[in-house]
Motif scaffolding. Structure first.
Motif, PDB file in Angstrom:
ATOM      1  N   ASP A 152      40.939  29.451 -29.934  1.00  0.00           N
ATOM      2  CA  ASP A 152      42.058  29.493 -29.528  1.00  0.00           C
ATOM      3  C   ASP A 152      42.340  29.791 -28.067  1.00  0.00           C
ATOM      4  OD1 ASP A 152      41.454  31.702 -30.133  1.00  0.00           O
ATOM      5  OD2 ASP A 152      43.298  32.677 -31.059  1.00  0.00           O
ATOM      6  N   PRO A 154      42.704  29.402 -24.009  1.00  0.00           N
ATOM      7  CA  PRO A 154      43.007  28.287 -22.965  1.00  0.00           C
ATOM      8  C   PRO A 154      41.696  28.011 -22.483  1.00  0.00           C
ATOM      9  CG  PRO A 154      44.383  30.169 -22.496  1.00  0.00           C
ATOM     10  CD  PRO A 154      43.362  30.728 -23.562  1.00  0.00           C
ATOM     11  N   ASP A 256      41.587  35.807 -20.821  1.00  0.00           N
ATOM     12  CA  ASP A 256      42.672  35.058 -20.392  1.00  0.00           C
ATOM     13  C   ASP A 256      42.362  33.531 -20.624  1.00  0.00           C
ATOM     14  OD1 ASP A 256      44.309  37.250 -20.237  1.00  0.00           O
ATOM     15  OD2 ASP A 256      43.676  37.644 -18.035  1.00  0.00           O
ATOM     16  N   THR A 257      41.147  33.305 -20.297  1.00  0.00           N
ATOM     17  CA  THR A 257      40.920  31.865 -20.525  1.00  0.00           C
ATOM     18  C   THR A 257      39.503  31.803 -20.727  1.00  0.00           C
ATOM     19  OG1 THR A 257      40.900  29.879 -19.292  1.00  0.00           O
ATOM     20  CG2 THR A 257      40.300  31.791 -17.973  1.00  0.00           C
ATOM     21  N   THR A 278      35.556  24.996 -19.393  1.00  0.00           N
ATOM     22  CA  THR A 278      36.116  23.898 -20.548  1.00  0.00           C
ATOM     23  C   THR A 278      35.268  23.459 -21.675  1.00  0.00           C
ATOM     24  OG1 THR A 278      37.459  22.821 -18.501  1.00  0.00           O
ATOM     25  CG2 THR A 278      37.386  21.803 -20.597  1.00  0.00           C
TER      26      THR A 278
END
Length: 654
Positions: A152, A154, A256-257, A278
């Protein structure tokens, strides 16, 4: 079949019973477009319904006009097919495209064709209902995901989500990308990201590809797919994308990501940490069939744990009048969707033609059946379309009055068996030609057919003159097409082709050997030639899809990598620990009980994202049961519905 078409503007269906459409197609992707175009080309009035604003669906998703990029053409396979489909849909006179319509349910009403107890359907959308005697579901599929620690964060996308950003918005989800999961969808995603400028650090396929060698026939019998796979291999080599098989992502790290992912073998051994920004991850697609399940259509359980709709040869489900094309009958790709859309469109057109002929016959005879108009009557084949249907009486193109009775008088009814001349006259009336033109066309057709028969029966010693005969036949065709007015300037017909009269043609037909075709005889209803070809191609495509499903299941070991705090249901923020307590401590033994105890699957998406995972976890260490998988695919309402829409529906029903 065109002989059976009603006059322009009049639908096959009984307007008083089923609305203004002959067919509603839900979904404007490859299958829906093919189905709508095919049915409209056969004369049906079609409503093509889609929630989006463009034709093409997810597969042919494309940016809004004015947005483009040099690499955009590299993202598509079969774009030329899409352009042809768009042309067919946009030029077909009988298609009304309804963009921006969210379909949330379908309900049956009445019986459009009482002789076969075929119901009509009311397609409920957020902009009002659309009624039709037949519905083709081309709603496609949605992605299957399984949770893992950090999924989950980002920066973690589904594979289809990353591809949608790229195709629809020309947006890269990140610069350093890992592509993982299982199934053929990963190939275009990795290739597209690389073409758009991303650095693809690796493609991690959770299964091995060795199994293809054990059953290569489905792949070899689909050379286009084989060539497509080789093209991806070439692109990966050029972009230096390493491909790893038998490895899956078991964790995603970040604050945070997304900062990195951990890949390992399915049993957790040989872990490797890969820094990235990513992750595009996908575990295949599941058919979106909730609309049909709510109606009571029978499902079929597929080898990869997905559920499709059970269909027959013509794509009809177990509910008369309800058809399923493309992914709804089992995920098989765009080419299969195109084939099945055409098959379903042809099937609906044939059923509509028969129903319309029966209805017209009963009304023409005042409740009886006019000679040559029942379902056992001879059919007229349309060679141009390759579709055959039952023949109506001469002049089936007559309209109906507003009261529902035929506008044609009893004096116009045929008094005897259907003849070739009567059929030609019916064709003329449908195409609004005069009777004189119709008679001339019938004579011309008969003379040309007789000429063909004589050339076919020529003696062996005439074989040397075959080229000359062919030329003369071509000249005859040209003259018949032009149908020049008799005048002194018109040259006489060449003597070798003294075209026979219809009576002479009948004599010739009686003496024709059995191996030759009687030129002007009405055809017996047969399976359309192009339909047979479509069915053969579909069989090959479906065999390949079965092989792909068997080779790319979701590894059952994904459950072993969950942590207690791993979120399973993101809508309701239900962690894996809560589900484990429901099944272990509270005795929940099925997905429904887990849902009631934890609220998993009760959020906005109604289990589309977490449904498969919850069904698997409800079974503990056992595989998910068929009942739980079916429950995960079912929803009473396919879309969230505003209360105002429900209130309006309730008022309408009263």
């Amino acid at each position: 079949m065109n002989d059976l078409l009603p006059p322009a503007g009049q639908a096959f269906a009984d307007l008083e019973e089923s609305g203004t459409f002959d067919l509603a197609v839900i979904g404007a992707g490859p299958a829906g477009m093919a189905a709508a175009a095919t049915a409209a080309e056969q004369g049906l009035h079609v409503a093509l319904i889609d929630a989006g604003r463009q034709l093409g669906g997810q597969y042919f998703r494309h940016p809004a006009p004015g947005l483009t990029a040099d690499w955009l053409p590299k993202l598509y396979h079969g774009w030329q097919q899409f352009e042809q489909l768009v042309t067919r849909v946009e030029t077909a006179a009988g298609i009304e495209v309804r963009f921006g319509h969210q379909v949330w349910a379908i309900e049956k009403f009445g019986a459009v064709d009482r002789s076969e107890d075929v119901p009509g359907f009311r397609v409920l959308t957020d902009r009002g209902p659309i009624e039709a005697p037949a519905v083709i579901l081309a709603t496609g599929a949605y992605e299957r995901v399984v949770p893992f620690p950090g999924w989950d964060l980002p920066g973690v996308f589904t594979a289809g989500g990353a591809q949608a950003l790229l195709k629809g918005n020309l947006v890269l989800p990140g610069r350093r990308v890992v592509v993982a999961g299982t199934g053929p969808l990963l190939l275009p995603v990795a290739a597209g990201l690389a073409a758009a400028g991303a650095k693809v650090l690796g493609l991690y396929e959770a299964n091995t590809i060795r199994g293809y060698a054990k059953n290569p026939l489905p792949l070899l019998s689909n050379p286009t797919k084989l060539a497509e796979g080789l093209d991806y291999a070439r692109q990966f080599t050029r972009a230096r994308i390493p491909v790893h098989t038998g490895r899956m992502v078991i964790e995603a790290h970040g604050t945070d990501t997304l900062e990195a992912v951990v890949t390992a073998r399915p049993d957790g051994t040989d872990p490797q940490r890969i820094p990235c920004d990513t992750l595009a991850i996908g575990y295949g697609l599941a058919p979106q069939i909730d609309l049909a399940l709510t109606l009571g259509a029978a499902p079929t359980h597929l080898t990869d744990g997905t559920i499709g709709l059970r269909v027959n040869t013509t794509q009809r489900t177990t509910i008369p009048g309800l058809y399923a094309a493309g992914e709804t009958a089992g995920v098989a790709g765009a080419e299969t969707a195109l084939l099945e859309g055409e098959i379903a469109g042809l099937a609906v057109a044939q059923v509509a033609a028969r129903a319309w002929a029966r209805r017209l016959a009963s009304r023409t005879a005042g409740g009886g059946v006019a000679p040559g108009t029942d379902s056992s009557a001879r059919a007229v084949s349309d060679e141009s379309s390759g579709v055959a249907g039952p023949a109506g009486p001469a002049g089936t193109g007559t309209g109906r009055t507003s009261g529902g009775s035929p506008s044609r008088t009893t004096e116009d009814k045929p008094a005897g068996p259907i003849t070739a001349r009567a059929i030609a006259a019916a064709r003329a009336r449908v195409s609004r030609r005069t009777p004189e033109d119709a008679a001339e066309a019938a004579d011309s057709t008969n003379r040309l057919a007789a000429a063909r028969a004589r050339l076919t029966r020529r003696a062996p010693d005439d074989g040397a003159d075959a080229a000359g005969s062919t030329n003369r036949l071509a000249a005859a065709r040209a003259r018949l097409t032009r149908r020049p007015e008799p005048s002194a300037a018109t040259p006489p017909s060449p003597p070798p082709l003294s075209l026979a009269s219809p009576s002479a043609e009948a004599t010739a037909a009686a003496t024709t050997p059995a191996t030759l075709t009687t030129p002007a005889s009405p055809a017996v209803p047969t399976t359309p030639a192009n339909l047979a070809n479509l069915l053969r191609r579909r069989t090959r495509q479906r065999a390949l899809a079965d092989l792909l499903r068997a080779r790319h299941p979701i590894p059952a070991a994904w459950r072993e990598h969950l942590a207690d705090d791993t979120i399973v249901c993101r809508c309701e923020e239900v962690p894996a620990k809560a589900i484990a307590e429901a099944t272990g401590d509270l005795g929940a033994g099925d997905a429904r009980t887990v849902k009631l105890l934890t609220r998993a699957g009760m959020g906005w998406c109604q289990g589309r994202v977490c449904g498969y995972a919850v069904a698997c976890l409800a079974g503990g260490t056992e595989p998910a049961s068929d009942a739980d998988l079916l429950a995960a695919a079912s929803r009473p309402l396919a879309r969230p519905v505003p209360l105002g829409v429900l209130a309006e529906q309730d008022r309408r029903n009263k």
